[in-house]
Design a protein around this motif. Structure first.
Motif, PDB file in Angstrom:
ATOM      1  N   LEU A   1     -52.781  52.663 -55.028  1.00 54.72           N
ATOM      2  CA  LEU A   1     -51.627  53.472 -55.458  1.00 54.72           C
ATOM      3  C   LEU A   1     -50.675  52.652 -56.347  1.00 54.72           C
ATOM      4  O   LEU A   1     -50.096  53.184 -57.300  1.00 54.72           O
ATOM      5  CB  LEU A   1     -50.850  53.971 -54.232  1.00 54.72           C
ATOM      6  N   ALA A   2     -50.530  51.375 -56.020  1.00 57.77           N
ATOM      7  CA  ALA A   2     -49.556  50.545 -56.727  1.00 57.77           C
ATOM      8  C   ALA A   2     -50.022  50.164 -58.139  1.00 57.77           C
ATOM      9  O   ALA A   2     -49.211  50.082 -59.062  1.00 57.77           O
ATOM     10  CB  ALA A   2     -49.257  49.280 -55.915  1.00 57.77           C
ATOM     11  N   GLU A   3     -51.336  49.916 -58.318  1.00 59.18           N
ATOM     12  CA  GLU A   3     -51.812  49.440 -59.621  1.00 59.18           C
ATOM     13  C   GLU A   3     -51.532  50.423 -60.760  1.00 59.18           C
ATOM     14  O   GLU A   3     -51.011  50.023 -61.810  1.00 59.18           O
ATOM     15  CB  GLU A   3     -53.295  49.078 -59.550  1.00 59.18           C
ATOM     16  N   PRO A   4     -51.831  51.735 -60.618  1.00 61.08           N
ATOM     17  CA  PRO A   4     -51.503  52.654 -61.722  1.00 61.08           C
ATOM     18  C   PRO A   4     -49.989  52.724 -61.963  1.00 61.08           C
ATOM     19  O   PRO A   4     -49.543  52.800 -63.109  1.00 61.08           O
ATOM     20  CB  PRO A   4     -52.033  54.013 -61.266  1.00 61.08           C
ATOM     21  N   ALA A   5     -49.240  52.686 -60.864  1.00 60.23           N
ATOM     22  CA  ALA A   5     -47.773  52.721 -61.010  1.00 60.23           C
ATOM     23  C   ALA A   5     -47.291  51.450 -61.716  1.00 60.23           C
ATOM     24  O   ALA A   5     -46.358  51.489 -62.542  1.00 60.23           O
ATOM     25  CB  ALA A   5     -47.105  52.868 -59.651  1.00 60.23           C
ATOM     26  N   ALA A   6     -47.935  50.308 -61.398  1.00 61.45           N
ATOM     27  CA  ALA A   6     -47.556  49.044 -62.043  1.00 61.45           C
ATOM     28  C   ALA A   6     -47.879  49.099 -63.536  1.00 61.45           C
ATOM     29  O   ALA A   6     -47.097  48.635 -64.368  1.00 61.45           O
ATOM     30  CB  ALA A   6     -48.272  47.872 -61.381  1.00 61.45           C
ATOM     31  N   LYS A   7     -49.055  49.675 -63.872  1.00 60.27           N
ATOM     32  CA  LYS A   7     -49.417  49.809 -65.284  1.00 60.27           C
ATOM     33  C   LYS A   7     -48.412  50.698 -66.014  1.00 60.27           C
ATOM     34  O   LYS A   7     -48.012  50.429 -67.141  1.00 60.27           O
ATOM     35  CB  LYS A   7     -50.833  50.360 -65.418  1.00 60.27           C
ATOM     36  N   GLU A   8     -48.026  51.781 -65.345  1.00 61.62           N
ATOM     37  CA  GLU A   8     -47.011  52.677 -65.909  1.00 61.62           C
ATOM     38  C   GLU A   8     -45.693  51.935 -66.102  1.00 61.62           C
ATOM     39  O   GLU A   8     -45.016  52.070 -67.126  1.00 61.62           O
ATOM     40  CB  GLU A   8     -46.781  53.855 -64.940  1.00 61.62           C
ATOM     41  N   GLU A   9     -45.343  51.148 -65.060  1.00 58.91           N
ATOM     42  CA  GLU A   9     -44.108  50.354 -65.091  1.00 58.91           C
ATOM     43  C   GLU A   9     -44.144  49.371 -66.272  1.00 58.91           C
ATOM     44  O   GLU A   9     -43.167  49.231 -67.001  1.00 58.91           O
ATOM     45  CB  GLU A   9     -44.015  49.583 -63.760  1.00 58.91           C
TER      46      GLU A   9
ATOM     47  N   LEU B   1     -43.214  49.536 -53.118  1.00 56.31           N
ATOM     48  CA  LEU B   1     -43.729  50.703 -53.832  1.00 56.31           C
ATOM     49  C   LEU B   1     -42.765  51.882 -53.666  1.00 56.31           C
ATOM     50  O   LEU B   1     -42.496  52.610 -54.625  1.00 56.31           O
ATOM     51  CB  LEU B   1     -45.124  51.066 -53.320  1.00 56.31           C
ATOM     52  N   ALA B   2     -42.227  52.076 -52.459  1.00 62.11           N
ATOM     53  CA  ALA B   2     -41.250  53.153 -52.221  1.00 62.11           C
ATOM     54  C   ALA B   2     -39.969  52.907 -53.034  1.00 62.11           C
ATOM     55  O   ALA B   2     -39.290  53.848 -53.435  1.00 62.11           O
ATOM     56  CB  ALA B   2     -40.927  53.237 -50.731  1.00 62.11           C
ATOM     57  N   ASP B   3     -39.667  51.634 -53.292  1.00 60.48           N
ATOM     58  CA  ASP B   3     -38.468  51.269 -54.063  1.00 60.48           C
ATOM     59  C   ASP B   3     -38.745  51.249 -55.569  1.00 60.48           C
ATOM     60  O   ASP B   3     -37.922  50.785 -56.347  1.00 60.48           O
ATOM     61  CB  ASP B   3     -37.971  49.884 -53.592  1.00 60.48           C
ATOM     62  N   ARG B   4     -39.923  51.736 -55.951  1.00 56.85           N
ATOM     63  CA  ARG B   4     -40.331  51.820 -57.352  1.00 56.85           C
ATOM     64  C   ARG B   4     -40.419  50.443 -58.017  1.00 56.85           C
ATOM     65  O   ARG B   4     -40.068  50.261 -59.166  1.00 56.85           O
ATOM     66  CB  ARG B   4     -39.394  52.732 -58.140  1.00 56.85           C
TER      67      ARG B   4
ATOM     68  N   ARG C   1     -36.139  48.861 -45.184  1.00 51.64           N
ATOM     69  CA  ARG C   1     -37.549  48.524 -45.009  1.00 51.64           C
ATOM     70  C   ARG C   1     -37.938  47.335 -45.874  1.00 51.64           C
ATOM     71  O   ARG C   1     -38.677  46.453 -45.454  1.00 51.64           O
ATOM     72  CB  ARG C   1     -38.432  49.722 -45.369  1.00 51.64           C
ATOM     73  N   SER C   2     -37.425  47.303 -47.097  1.00 49.96           N
ATOM     74  CA  SER C   2     -37.730  46.199 -48.014  1.00 49.96           C
ATOM     75  C   SER C   2     -37.166  44.883 -47.476  1.00 49.96           C
ATOM     76  O   SER C   2     -37.863  43.865 -47.449  1.00 49.96           O
ATOM     77  CB  SER C   2     -37.142  46.499 -49.403  1.00 49.96           C
ATOM     78  N   ASN C   3     -35.924  44.904 -47.021  1.00 47.86           N
ATOM     79  CA  ASN C   3     -35.309  43.689 -46.449  1.00 47.86           C
ATOM     80  C   ASN C   3     -36.028  43.251 -45.175  1.00 47.86           C
ATOM     81  O   ASN C   3     -36.258  42.061 -44.951  1.00 47.86           O
ATOM     82  CB  ASN C   3     -33.818  43.915 -46.159  1.00 47.86           C
ATOM     83  N   ASP C   4     -36.386  44.226 -44.356  1.00 44.08           N
ATOM     84  CA  ASP C   4     -37.086  43.947 -43.092  1.00 44.08           C
ATOM     85  C   ASP C   4     -38.449  43.309 -43.371  1.00 44.08           C
ATOM     86  O   ASP C   4     -38.821  42.303 -42.766  1.00 44.08           O
ATOM     87  CB  ASP C   4     -37.252  45.253 -42.300  1.00 44.08           C
TER      88      ASP C   4
ATOM     89  N   ALA D   1     -45.072  45.216 -55.653  1.00 41.19           N
ATOM     90  CA  ALA D   1     -45.882  45.758 -54.557  1.00 41.19           C
ATOM     91  C   ALA D   1     -47.331  45.299 -54.704  1.00 41.19           C
ATOM     92  O   ALA D   1     -47.974  44.919 -53.719  1.00 41.19           O
ATOM     93  CB  ALA D   1     -45.798  47.282 -54.546  1.00 41.19           C
ATOM     94  N   CYS D   2     -47.871  45.301 -55.928  1.00 48.12           N
ATOM     95  CA  CYS D   2     -49.239  44.824 -56.167  1.00 48.12           C
ATOM     96  C   CYS D   2     -49.370  43.370 -55.726  1.00 48.12           C
ATOM     97  O   CYS D   2     -50.359  42.991 -55.087  1.00 48.12           O
ATOM     98  CB  CYS D   2     -49.605  44.943 -57.648  1.00 48.12           C
ATOM     99  N   GLY D   3     -48.371  42.566 -56.030  1.00 49.43           N
ATOM    100  CA  GLY D   3     -48.392  41.156 -55.633  1.00 49.43           C
ATOM    101  C   GLY D   3     -48.418  41.002 -54.125  1.00 49.43           C
ATOM    102  O   GLY D   3     -49.165  40.173 -53.573  1.00 49.43           O
TER     103      GLY D   3
END
Length: 185
Positions: free
Chosen positions: A65-73, A34-37, A8-11, A42-44
């Protein structure tokens, strides 16, 4: 699952590279990342898509969904960086201590060798001075004995001369002895 996410990411990457002005392609790329962590990436992707279609509910929801995960990242990355920095500092500290210990050991060894060399040189010098004193004492004793012998010889010679004895050199004595031997023969 991993292969599906990668596909999916490559596609989605292929999709946005072929048609960068299609908002749905950016939405798909954001979801795949986002699915690939990869929350920051993903935010970009979602933000790029929202520039093309600001009212997209899917992209707004994905960004939410991506922004909190990005902050965590980012926090996790900072924590890992801090841990790595701390580990690096600890390693440098250990290396510095090991280096200082090695230098101290080398210095102590050199000082011990120098002290031993000085002690040996002092012992050799003391022995040389003792030998020189012994030699000087022997020479002084010899000179004293020689003087005593010369004084006795001179006294004996004076006594003999006083009694009428004559003294001749070794050469004259040898001639006298030869002539006496020739006359006796």
């Amino acid at each position: 699952e991993f292969r599906r996410v990668l596909f999916r990411s490559n596609d989605a990457t292929s999709c946005v590279s072929m048609k960068p002005d299609w908002p749905k392609g950016w939405s798909r790329l954001g979801a795949a990342l986002l699915a690939d962590r990869q929350a920051t990436a993903a935010c970009g992707a979602y933000r790029t898509g929202l520039k093309l279609e600001p009212a997209s509910a899917a992209m707004l929801e994905g960004l939410a969904l991506a922004e909190p995960a990005a902050k965590e990242e980012e926090a996790k990355a900072k924590g890992e960086q801090a841990s790595a920095a701390a580990a690096d500092a600890e390693a440098k500290s250990v290396a510095a201590k090991a280096k200082a210990d090695a230098e101290a050991a080398v210095k102590a060894k050199n000082e011990a060798a120098e002290a031993a060399a000085i002690k040996k040189a002092e012992a050799e010098l003391a022995e040389q001075l003792r030998i020189e004193k012994v030699n000087a004492d022997i020479e002084a004793a010899h000179a004293k004995k020689q003087k005593e012998a010369n004084d006795k010889f001179e006294a004996a010679k004076a006594s003999l001369e006083k009694n009428g004895a004559e003294f001749v050199s070794e050469e004259e004595f040898a001639k006298l002895k030869a002539s006496k031997a020739a006359g006796a023969a």
